[in-house]
Write a protein that holds these residues in place. Structure first.
Motif, mmCIF file in Angstrom:
data_model
loop_
_atom_site.group_PDB
_atom_site.id
_atom_site.type_symbol
_atom_site.label_atom_id
_atom_site.label_comp_id
_atom_site.label_asym_id
_atom_site.label_seq_id
_atom_site.Cartn_x
_atom_site.Cartn_y
_atom_site.Cartn_z
ATOM 1 N N ASP A 1 0.867 -1.176 0.000
ATOM 2 C CA ASP A 1 0.000 0.000 0.000
ATOM 3 C C ASP A 1 0.907 1.229 0.000
ATOM 4 N N ALA A 2 0.839 2.007 -1.055
ATOM 5 C CA ALA A 2 1.713 3.178 -1.157
ATOM 6 C C ALA A 2 1.526 4.134 0.014
ATOM 7 N N GLY A 3 0.330 4.145 0.592
ATOM 8 C CA GLY A 3 0.071 5.015 1.726
ATOM 9 C C GLY A 3 0.872 4.650 2.960
ATOM 10 N N ASN A 4 1.424 3.432 2.993
ATOM 11 C CA ASN A 4 2.232 3.014 4.133
ATOM 12 C C ASN A 4 3.553 3.764 4.225
ATOM 13 N N ALA A 5 3.916 4.469 3.173
ATOM 14 C CA ALA A 5 5.163 5.237 3.205
ATOM 15 C C ALA A 5 5.164 6.244 4.350
ATOM 16 N N GLY A 6 3.986 6.707 4.725
ATOM 17 C CA GLY A 6 3.883 7.667 5.814
ATOM 18 C C GLY A 6 4.219 7.090 7.176
ATOM 19 N N CYS A 7 4.377 5.779 7.259
ATOM 20 C CA CYS A 7 4.733 5.129 8.525
ATOM 21 C C CYS A 7 6.242 5.000 8.702
ATOM 22 N N PHE A 8 7.000 5.602 7.797
ATOM 23 C CA PHE A 8 8.456 5.530 7.852
ATOM 24 C C PHE A 8 9.044 6.923 7.882
ATOM 25 N N GLY A 9 9.912 7.163 8.855
ATOM 26 C CA GLY A 9 10.623 8.424 8.942
ATOM 27 C C GLY A 9 12.053 8.249 8.470
ATOM 28 N N ALA A 10 12.650 9.325 7.996
ATOM 29 C CA ALA A 10 14.027 9.263 7.506
ATOM 30 C C ALA A 10 14.987 8.925 8.637
ATOM 31 N N GLY A 11 15.930 8.028 8.343
ATOM 32 C CA GLY A 11 16.961 7.652 9.303
ATOM 33 C C GLY A 11 18.332 7.891 8.716
ATOM 34 N N ARG A 12 19.306 7.158 9.202
ATOM 35 C CA ARG A 12 20.642 7.286 8.613
ATOM 36 C C ARG A 12 20.610 6.755 7.183
ATOM 37 N N GLU A 13 21.653 6.989 6.432
ATOM 38 C CA GLU A 13 21.674 6.664 5.011
ATOM 39 C C GLU A 13 21.299 5.194 4.774
ATOM 40 N N GLY A 14 20.313 4.996 3.904
ATOM 41 C CA GLY A 14 19.877 3.654 3.562
ATOM 42 C C GLY A 14 18.965 3.002 4.584
ATOM 43 N N HIS A 15 18.545 3.765 5.577
ATOM 44 C CA HIS A 15 17.712 3.210 6.629
ATOM 45 C C HIS A 15 16.536 4.133 6.952
ATOM 46 N N TRP A 16 15.537 3.541 7.623
ATOM 47 C CA TRP A 16 14.325 4.270 7.969
ATOM 48 C C TRP A 16 13.933 3.945 9.397
ATOM 49 N N GLN A 17 13.085 4.776 9.966
ATOM 50 C CA GLN A 17 12.526 4.534 11.295
ATOM 51 C C GLN A 17 11.049 4.168 11.109
ATOM 52 N N PHE A 18 10.705 2.927 11.510
ATOM 53 C CA PHE A 18 9.367 2.397 11.265
ATOM 54 C C PHE A 18 8.451 2.647 12.450
ATOM 55 N N ASP A 19 7.266 3.148 12.175
ATOM 56 C CA ASP A 19 6.254 3.423 13.192
ATOM 57 C C ASP A 19 5.267 2.261 13.224
ATOM 58 N N LEU A 20 5.588 1.211 13.989
ATOM 59 C CA LEU A 20 4.719 0.037 14.068
ATOM 60 C C LEU A 20 3.342 0.372 14.637
ATOM 61 N N PRO A 21 3.239 1.065 15.787
ATOM 62 C CA PRO A 21 1.898 1.392 16.281
ATOM 63 C C PRO A 21 1.134 2.306 15.345
ATOM 64 N N GLY A 22 1.846 3.201 14.643
ATOM 65 C CA GLY A 22 1.186 4.060 13.675
ATOM 66 C C GLY A 22 0.630 3.267 12.508
ATOM 67 N N TYR A 23 1.392 2.273 12.052
ATOM 68 C CA TYR A 23 0.919 1.418 10.961
ATOM 69 C C TYR A 23 -0.326 0.648 11.390
#
Length: 276
Positions: free
Chosen positions: A199-221
């Motif tokens: 689901d393309a809308g799931n992109a909003g559950c990821f915040g920018a992290g260090r290069e090549g990585h993301w911060q995932f919002d599990l409860p938000g998802y």
């Protein structure tokens, strides 16, 4: 271990390792139901699994774990029979009509019931516990939602099982308990791609992290998925298992420390006892 004349649910003679009370977080939306998201204090286990470790597969002393499970159940719903699962990070949900022995736990990650006297419990150590209730229908549910189960639809399966018992999504209250928070949950690009592909809308559950990585919002998802399913009320407790070491066990924290084992906490819900 219990002796031949001792029931597995009876208290055992183990002195507590501390005097801390059992830590129970509760959700406002579930106030009409005996429920709780328990932490790690108030039990009898020692070492890295101190003290209220309820994980039968954690490598902890079985007698201590059984005592911890008894204490946890009594703290949430005195007199109710605790029913749990052999959790496998799936989207499978089972409907409980009667209790089973701990050694006969079905492989699943969610359970629902419309029977009073049963306490539905799920274990976590960074994954998200989600508790559900429809007061009008008299139906409750509990789900263990790690990223695999969440993406596969474990909450959707829980809702479908509740509806089969007479619940309605718009009447269901859901609460997402202590789990790893976005600030503590670093993932790689391949992980993010799985969710965005679904689901393309799931992109909003990821915040920018260090290069090549993301911060995932599990409860938000999970909250997003529950809202899309038509749930009437979704509550997030906002408690981070990774950073709050004094309150919660954390698989990821133990892994980062190269510890040999880790404990599990329990979240549980039951129907109110019948009047009279």
């Amino acid at each position: 271990m219990t002796g031949p004349d001792q029931n597995a649910n009876d208290p055992i003679d183990i002195a507590p390792i501390d005097i801390a009370p059992i830590d129970i977080a509760r959700a406002e939306g579930l106030a009409a139901f005996p429920h709780g998201f328990l932490g790690r204090t108030g039990g009898v286990s020692t070492g890295v699994a101190a003290s209220l470790n309820v994980g039968l597969g954690s490598g902890d002393d079985e007698a201590a774990v059984r005592e911890n499970r008894r204490r946890a159940a009594e703290a949430v719903a005195p007199g109710a029979r605790l029913v749990g699962l052999y959790q496998v990070h799936s989207a499978r949900c089972v409907t409980v009509t009667e209790p089973w022995d701990d050694h006969a736990r079905p492989e699943a990650d969610a359970l629902v019931t419309d029977r009073p006297g049963l306490l539905l419990g799920v274990l976590t150590a960074d994954c998200a516990p989600v508790l559900f209730a429809d007061r009008a229908a008299g139906v409750v549910g509990a789900a263990h939602a790690g990223w695999k189960g969440a993406l596969a639809g474990v909450t959707d399966a829980t809702l479908a099982a509740m509806v089969a018992l007479g619940a309605r999504p718009d009447r269901i209250a859901a609460a997402i308990g202590p789990c790893i928070a976005q600030s503590s949950y670093e993932v790689d690009e391949a992980f993010r791609a799985r969710f965005v592909a679904a689901d393309a809308g799931n992109a909003g559950c990821f915040g920018a992290g260090r290069e090549g990585h993301w911060q995932f919002d599990l409860p938000g998802y999970l909250a997003r998925r529950l809202v899309h399913a038509g749930i009437g009320a979704v509550e997030r407790l906002g408690l981070d298992t990774y950073s709050q070491e004094h309150r919660y066990f954390s698989f990821r924290r133990s892994t980062h420390r190269h510890e040999a084992a880790y404990g599990r906490q329990i979240s549980a819900i039951s129907l109110p006892p019948p009047p009279g």
